[in-house]
Motif scaffolding. Sequence first.
Motif, PDB file in Angstrom:
ATOM      1  N   GLU A   1      -1.664   7.034 -13.334  1.00 53.66           N
ATOM      2  CA  GLU A   1      -1.761   5.824 -14.153  1.00 53.66           C
ATOM      3  C   GLU A   1      -0.929   4.694 -13.562  1.00 53.66           C
ATOM      4  O   GLU A   1      -1.375   3.542 -13.515  1.00 53.66           O
ATOM      5  CB  GLU A   1      -1.311   6.109 -15.585  1.00 53.66           C
ATOM      6  CG  GLU A   1      -1.460   4.908 -16.506  1.00 53.66           C
ATOM      7  CD  GLU A   1      -1.243   5.254 -17.969  1.00 53.66           C
ATOM      8  OE1 GLU A   1      -1.194   4.324 -18.795  1.00 53.66           O
ATOM      9  OE2 GLU A   1      -1.133   6.456 -18.285  1.00 53.66           O
ATOM     10  N   LYS A   2       0.268   5.008 -13.096  1.00 54.52           N
ATOM     11  CA  LYS A   2       1.111   3.977 -12.488  1.00 54.52           C
ATOM     12  C   LYS A   2       0.471   3.437 -11.214  1.00 54.52           C
ATOM     13  O   LYS A   2       0.537   2.236 -10.944  1.00 54.52           O
ATOM     14  CB  LYS A   2       2.497   4.537 -12.186  1.00 54.52           C
ATOM     15  CG  LYS A   2       3.361   4.738 -13.413  1.00 54.52           C
ATOM     16  CD  LYS A   2       4.742   5.256 -13.035  1.00 54.52           C
ATOM     17  CE  LYS A   2       5.618   5.414 -14.260  1.00 54.52           C
ATOM     18  NZ  LYS A   2       6.964   5.940 -13.914  1.00 54.52           N
ATOM     19  N   ARG A   3      -0.149   4.302 -10.423  1.00 56.95           N
ATOM     20  CA  ARG A   3      -0.799   3.846  -9.193  1.00 56.95           C
ATOM     21  C   ARG A   3      -1.953   2.903  -9.516  1.00 56.95           C
ATOM     22  O   ARG A   3      -2.113   1.858  -8.871  1.00 56.95           O
ATOM     23  CB  ARG A   3      -1.290   5.040  -8.365  1.00 56.95           C
ATOM     24  CG  ARG A   3      -0.178   5.877  -7.768  1.00 56.95           C
ATOM     25  CD  ARG A   3      -0.672   6.786  -6.659  1.00 56.95           C
ATOM     26  NE  ARG A   3      -1.642   7.768  -7.110  1.00 56.95           N
ATOM     27  CZ  ARG A   3      -1.333   8.943  -7.657  1.00 56.95           C
ATOM     28  NH1 ARG A   3      -0.057   9.275  -7.838  1.00 56.95           N
ATOM     29  NH2 ARG A   3      -2.284   9.793  -8.008  1.00 56.95           N
ATOM     30  N   TYR A   4      -2.758   3.262 -10.511  1.00 60.38           N
ATOM     31  CA  TYR A   4      -3.893   2.405 -10.851  1.00 60.38           C
ATOM     32  C   TYR A   4      -3.430   1.070 -11.431  1.00 60.38           C
ATOM     33  O   TYR A   4      -3.982   0.014 -11.089  1.00 60.38           O
ATOM     34  CB  TYR A   4      -4.832   3.096 -11.837  1.00 60.38           C
ATOM     35  CG  TYR A   4      -5.972   2.197 -12.248  1.00 60.38           C
ATOM     36  CD1 TYR A   4      -6.957   1.835 -11.328  1.00 60.38           C
ATOM     37  CD2 TYR A   4      -6.041   1.664 -13.526  1.00 60.38           C
ATOM     38  CE1 TYR A   4      -7.989   0.979 -11.681  1.00 60.38           C
ATOM     39  CE2 TYR A   4      -7.068   0.809 -13.891  1.00 60.38           C
ATOM     40  CZ  TYR A   4      -8.037   0.467 -12.961  1.00 60.38           C
ATOM     41  OH  TYR A   4      -9.052  -0.391 -13.310  1.00 60.38           O
ATOM     42  N   LYS A   5      -2.426   1.101 -12.296  1.00 59.25           N
ATOM     43  CA  LYS A   5      -1.940  -0.152 -12.882  1.00 59.25           C
ATOM     44  C   LYS A   5      -1.361  -1.065 -11.805  1.00 59.25           C
ATOM     45  O   LYS A   5      -1.569  -2.284 -11.834  1.00 59.25           O
ATOM     46  CB  LYS A   5      -0.900   0.143 -13.962  1.00 59.25           C
ATOM     47  CG  LYS A   5      -1.497   0.675 -15.256  1.00 59.25           C
ATOM     48  CD  LYS A   5      -0.435   0.851 -16.333  1.00 59.25           C
ATOM     49  CE  LYS A   5      -1.062   1.259 -17.662  1.00 59.25           C
ATOM     50  NZ  LYS A   5      -0.035   1.450 -18.720  1.00 59.25           N
TER      51      LYS A   5
ATOM     52  N   ARG B   1       0.831  -1.205   0.000  1.00 58.74           N
ATOM     53  CA  ARG B   1       0.000   0.000   0.000  1.00 58.74           C
ATOM     54  C   ARG B   1       0.865   1.255   0.000  1.00 58.74           C
ATOM     55  O   ARG B   1       0.570   2.223  -0.707  1.00 58.74           O
ATOM     56  CB  ARG B   1      -0.930  -0.001   1.218  1.00 58.74           C
ATOM     57  CG  ARG B   1      -1.992  -1.083   1.189  1.00 58.74           C
ATOM     58  CD  ARG B   1      -3.075  -0.819   2.217  1.00 58.74           C
ATOM     59  NE  ARG B   1      -2.575  -0.823   3.582  1.00 58.74           N
ATOM     60  CZ  ARG B   1      -2.532  -1.899   4.365  1.00 58.74           C
ATOM     61  NH1 ARG B   1      -2.941  -3.077   3.895  1.00 58.74           N
ATOM     62  NH2 ARG B   1      -2.088  -1.825   5.609  1.00 58.74           N
ATOM     63  N   ALA B   2       1.933   1.234   0.790  1.00 59.38           N
ATOM     64  CA  ALA B   2       2.824   2.391   0.844  1.00 59.38           C
ATOM     65  C   ALA B   2       3.511   2.611  -0.499  1.00 59.38           C
ATOM     66  O   ALA B   2       3.664   3.755  -0.954  1.00 59.38           O
ATOM     67  CB  ALA B   2       3.868   2.199   1.947  1.00 59.38           C
ATOM     68  N   TYR B   3       3.914   1.525  -1.152  1.00 57.58           N
ATOM     69  CA  TYR B   3       4.575   1.639  -2.455  1.00 57.58           C
ATOM     70  C   TYR B   3       3.629   2.259  -3.481  1.00 57.58           C
ATOM     71  O   TYR B   3       4.008   3.173  -4.223  1.00 57.58           O
ATOM     72  CB  TYR B   3       5.039   0.264  -2.927  1.00 57.58           C
ATOM     73  CG  TYR B   3       5.708   0.286  -4.278  1.00 57.58           C
ATOM     74  CD1 TYR B   3       7.040   0.663  -4.405  1.00 57.58           C
ATOM     75  CD2 TYR B   3       5.001  -0.059  -5.429  1.00 57.58           C
ATOM     76  CE1 TYR B   3       7.655   0.702  -5.651  1.00 57.58           C
ATOM     77  CE2 TYR B   3       5.605  -0.029  -6.673  1.00 57.58           C
ATOM     78  CZ  TYR B   3       6.928   0.354  -6.781  1.00 57.58           C
ATOM     79  OH  TYR B   3       7.528   0.397  -8.009  1.00 57.58           O
ATOM     80  N   ILE B   4       2.390   1.762  -3.511  1.00 60.98           N
ATOM     81  CA  ILE B   4       1.413   2.298  -4.468  1.00 60.98           C
ATOM     82  C   ILE B   4       1.210   3.791  -4.250  1.00 60.98           C
ATOM     83  O   ILE B   4       1.179   4.578  -5.199  1.00 60.98           O
ATOM     84  CB  ILE B   4       0.071   1.544  -4.338  1.00 60.98           C
ATOM     85  CG1 ILE B   4       0.212   0.108  -4.860  1.00 60.98           C
ATOM     86  CG2 ILE B   4      -1.039   2.264  -5.105  1.00 60.98           C
ATOM     87  CD1 ILE B   4      -1.009  -0.760  -4.623  1.00 60.98           C
ATOM     88  N   SER B   5       1.088   4.197  -3.005  1.00 63.22           N
ATOM     89  CA  SER B   5       0.792   5.602  -2.706  1.00 63.22           C
ATOM     90  C   SER B   5       1.930   6.535  -3.099  1.00 63.22           C
ATOM     91  O   SER B   5       1.709   7.739  -3.287  1.00 63.22           O
ATOM     92  CB  SER B   5       0.483   5.770  -1.216  1.00 63.22           C
ATOM     93  OG  SER B   5       1.650   5.587  -0.427  1.00 63.22           O
ATOM     94  N   ARG B   6       3.144   5.991  -3.252  1.00 65.95           N
ATOM     95  CA  ARG B   6       4.303   6.829  -3.558  1.00 65.95           C
ATOM     96  C   ARG B   6       4.642   6.887  -5.047  1.00 65.95           C
ATOM     97  O   ARG B   6       5.544   7.624  -5.445  1.00 65.95           O
ATOM     98  CB  ARG B   6       5.518   6.351  -2.760  1.00 65.95           C
ATOM     99  CG  ARG B   6       5.436   6.776  -1.297  1.00 65.95           C
ATOM    100  CD  ARG B   6       6.387   6.015  -0.412  1.00 65.95           C
ATOM    101  NE  ARG B   6       6.394   6.534   0.939  1.00 65.95           N
ATOM    102  CZ  ARG B   6       5.432   6.323   1.840  1.00 65.95           C
ATOM    103  NH1 ARG B   6       4.364   5.609   1.508  1.00 65.95           N
ATOM    104  NH2 ARG B   6       5.510   6.828   3.053  1.00 65.95           N
TER     105      ARG B   6
END
Length: 209
Positions: free
Chosen positions: A165-169, A155-160
């Motif tokens: 687009e990168k977060r959604y993918k 979760r932390a990685y996604i948020s950063r």
Amino acid sequence: MNPEKIYNADKWLAYGGFSPLITVFRTFHDLSPEIEQIINEQTFPVAFRKNKFISSPLHRNKFIFLLLKGVARGYMKEEDKEITTWIAKEHELVGNIRNLWDEQQPTEEYVQALEDVEAIAVPHAMSRQLYNNFEIANYVGRKMTQIHYLYACERAYISRLQSAEKRYKRFSQSYPELVNRVPLKYIASFLCMRLETLSRLRSKISAES
């Protein structure tokens, strides 16, 4: 929230005769009959209707919950805005663990059912009892903590990630079973983007595939 024990003596009849939490624990280590007895006696099945709170800052949170069916989210409030911090599905634990050792400690997090939820209530008091008296329980607790730490790291990685687009993918890769199951407004909140942005991204990605 903080459900009362309204079940009868046959509370585990629909679950093969014992608490599903025992099945989870056994994936990490064999359990003694005494541990299984404590779990069977003190955990119990509960249900929450869609959109109802499983826990909130307004109540003392005496339990965490093992999801058997349904999806839930955690969120915090910032003025009039809700910020989704996590989304969980079947076979995951949900609830507030900040007050595991002190039930009077306040929390800012709300936990909400996004579908009709069936779960097993796990009392904080029972967790403390097992940790204080059984070495096996500490081993199982450590293994489960490792798993949830990995979830938190993802979760932390996604948020950063810098781009929406990168977060959604990344979300789609990490949680494919949630992409079309959770309302988009909660996914957008979790990914720190506007709902309109998420809708455009989904349309763009769909057109490219």
